[in-house]
Write an enzyme that holds these catalytic residues in place. Structure first.
Site, PDB file in Angstrom:
ATOM      1  N   CYS A  27       0.871  -1.177   0.000  1.00  0.00           N
ATOM      2  CA  CYS A  27       0.000   0.000   0.000  1.00  0.00           C
ATOM      3  C   CYS A  27       0.911   1.230   0.000  1.00  0.00           C
ATOM      4  O   CYS A  27       2.037   1.175  -0.489  1.00  0.00           O
ATOM      5  CB  CYS A  27      -0.949  -0.015   1.194  1.00  0.00           C
ATOM      6  SG  CYS A  27      -0.120  -0.024   2.797  1.00  0.00           S
ATOM      7  N   ALA A  28       0.462   2.331   0.558  1.00  0.00           N
ATOM      8  CA  ALA A  28       1.237   3.573   0.495  1.00  0.00           C
ATOM      9  C   ALA A  28       2.544   3.507   1.276  1.00  0.00           C
ATOM     10  O   ALA A  28       3.544   4.113   0.882  1.00  0.00           O
ATOM     11  CB  ALA A  28       0.395   4.735   1.013  1.00  0.00           C
TER      12      ALA A  28
END
Length: 478
Positions: A27-28
């Protein structure tokens, strides 16, 4: 040699090798692993790596916090590990193999509501803004008028903004049924149509049922069916959505592809609409009323303080298990039945408390630059309603900040409920959450918010010097 080649090789060895990786994505800021055997991963050694800022396990996934450079690290790691790029949906499916039946049920519920959260947050902010301009009588020459009474502009804005609020909350069943068809991989437009039949203008609005002198009905000669809408109703929409999805899946098993475009939608949608209005709608309404009434009575009874303290104390652990997703449905049901919810303010306060505990850790470890790369963004996101980085990255790692936050949340939640604080809707689950609180309760919510900030900070600092804190630091080698 690539920038992250050595670190990737080290991580691969500590994770248990390529053969232990079922799925990996990112993810981020985090690498997300679904491992064949989680026991083979050496979490302590992984956390000691220079590039790693923390680890935790959630929803069947072993997650490693890398930071903003995670995408570059991920690309190099997958090449060295010899694993393919995988979508987040595939990762979720694989992760469910590590969940028990209850966790799978909660995971499915989360997947239904997660796509709806952005709209619910927007709706909460809009209702909060309408709250400010339409409900607070502190303006005008005498300080006793609302902005909508003083200005045609604000009056018009108030009415216009309800267009969005109504679309989000009154027509919520449309979003729920759509989300179910999306999750189940069935025809999404059929879900939208089914949802629309639950809130059609032809039907008696759900908010008008209690005061209606006569309920209209469809007369089929041999039977009559009440023409009742299910605006803002959660459980009828969930039940109807799954009936539609499973009907379509079942029909596609034996209807030939040549004619499936005609017969599958027809024989899935028509029975689903009939079942929704004849059977599932009334049953779901009754179940929803029962759940919301029990929760509301629990919060407003003489033992409301006990309910609030227990819920405030346990909400953060519920987030770890995923059970907190159930509160979305309860909040929405309370809003539908009682024009507000006392539950959501406690959720916002719990998030604030977790962020405050991280603030204390930031102060205590101000010389630890590596940790502050995790703790500072985690505290900010927590105050804005996203708690996972704070809880998994910091508070659960040390233990005592998590406990301090739970205690602060319990006290703040008790004050909130004892004062009758009610929110108009779900909103941003952190400091901006005050916008969703009904204007008459702002003062006491700010008092509860101050408790949720001060108590965890103070307790975390005290516990850091206690035997519990000292043992934690010894365990972590600090």
């Amino acid at each position: 040699m690539g920038q992250y080649e050595q670190a990737s090789k080290e991580l691969l060895e500590l994770i248990g090798g390529s053969e232990n990786i079922n799925v990996v994505t990112h993810c981020a800021t985090r690498m997300r692993f679904v491992l064949n055997d989680t026991g083979k991963a050496d979490a302590k050694a992984i956390e000691d790596m220079a590039i790693v800022k923390g680890t935790f396990t959630n929803a069947g996934q072993f997650q490693i916090i890398i930071g903003n450079e995670v995408s570059k690290f991920y690309n190099e790691f997958t090449k060295i590990a010899g694993v393919d790029d995988t979508s987040k949906d595939d990762a979720k499916v694989a992760a469910k193999q590590n969940l028990n039946p209850l966790q799978r049920l909660i995971s499915n519920l989360a997947e239904i509501f997660t796509p709806l959260i952005p709209a619910l947050v927007v709706g909460g902010l809009i209702l909060g803004f309408r709250n400010i301009i339409g409900e607070i009588p502190n303006f005008g020459p005498n300080g006793d008028q609302a902005l909508v009474e003083l200005s045609q502009f604000w009056s018009g804005a108030n009415h216009f903004l309800w267009l969005i609020g109504e679309a989000i909350f009154h027509f919520l069943p449309v979003g729920i049924v759509w989300s179910i068809t999306r999750k189940m991989g069935t025809t999404q437009i059929l879900g939208i149509v089914l949802g629309l039949t639950l809130v059609s203008p032809q039907l008696l609005n759900a908010y008008g049922v209690a005061g209606a002198e006569e309920i209209p009905f469809w007369d089929f000669g041999f039977a009559q069916v009440d023409m009742i809408g299910y605006q803002a109703q959660v459980i009828p929409a969930i039940l109807a959505g799954f009936v539609l999805a499973y009907l379509e899946i079942w029909l596609r098993k034996f209807i030939p592809n040549v004619i499936s475009m005609i017969f599958v939608p027809f024989f899935a949608l028509l029975p689903a609409v009939i079942i929704a209005h004849v059977v599932l709608g009334p049953i779901g309404w009754t179940i929803g009323d029962w759940i919301s009434t029990v929760v509301y009575n629990g919060l407003t009874s003489g033992f409301g303080w006990l309910f609030a303290s227990v819920f405030g104390f346990l909400y953060a652990p519920l987030v770890i298990t995923g059970l907190h997703h159930m509160t979305n449905a309860i909040d929405l049901q309370l809003m539908s039945q009682f024009d507000g919810t006392m539950l959501w303010p406690m959720i916002a306060l719990s998030n604030i408390a977790q962020g405050s505990a991280v603030v204390a850790i930031i102060f205590l470890h101000k010389k630890d630059e590596k940790e502050q790369q995790v703790s500072i963004p985690a505290a900010i996101s927590c105050y804005l309603g996203v708690t996972e980085p704070a809880m998994f990255g910091i508070n659960l790692k040390y233990g005592f900040p998590f406990l301090a936050a739970m205690i602060g949340s319990a006290i703040a939640g008790t004050v909130s409920v004892a004062s009758g604080v009610m929110a108009n809707s779900i909103g941003v689950g952190g400091i901006p959450g005050f916008l969703s609180i009904q204007a008459a309760h702002w003062l006491m919510f700010f008092v509860a918010m101050a408790i949720a900030i001060a108590v965890p900070i103070i307790l975390t600092m005290v516990l850091a010097k206690s035997p519990m804190g000292k043992k934690t630091y010894e365990r972590l080698g600090k």
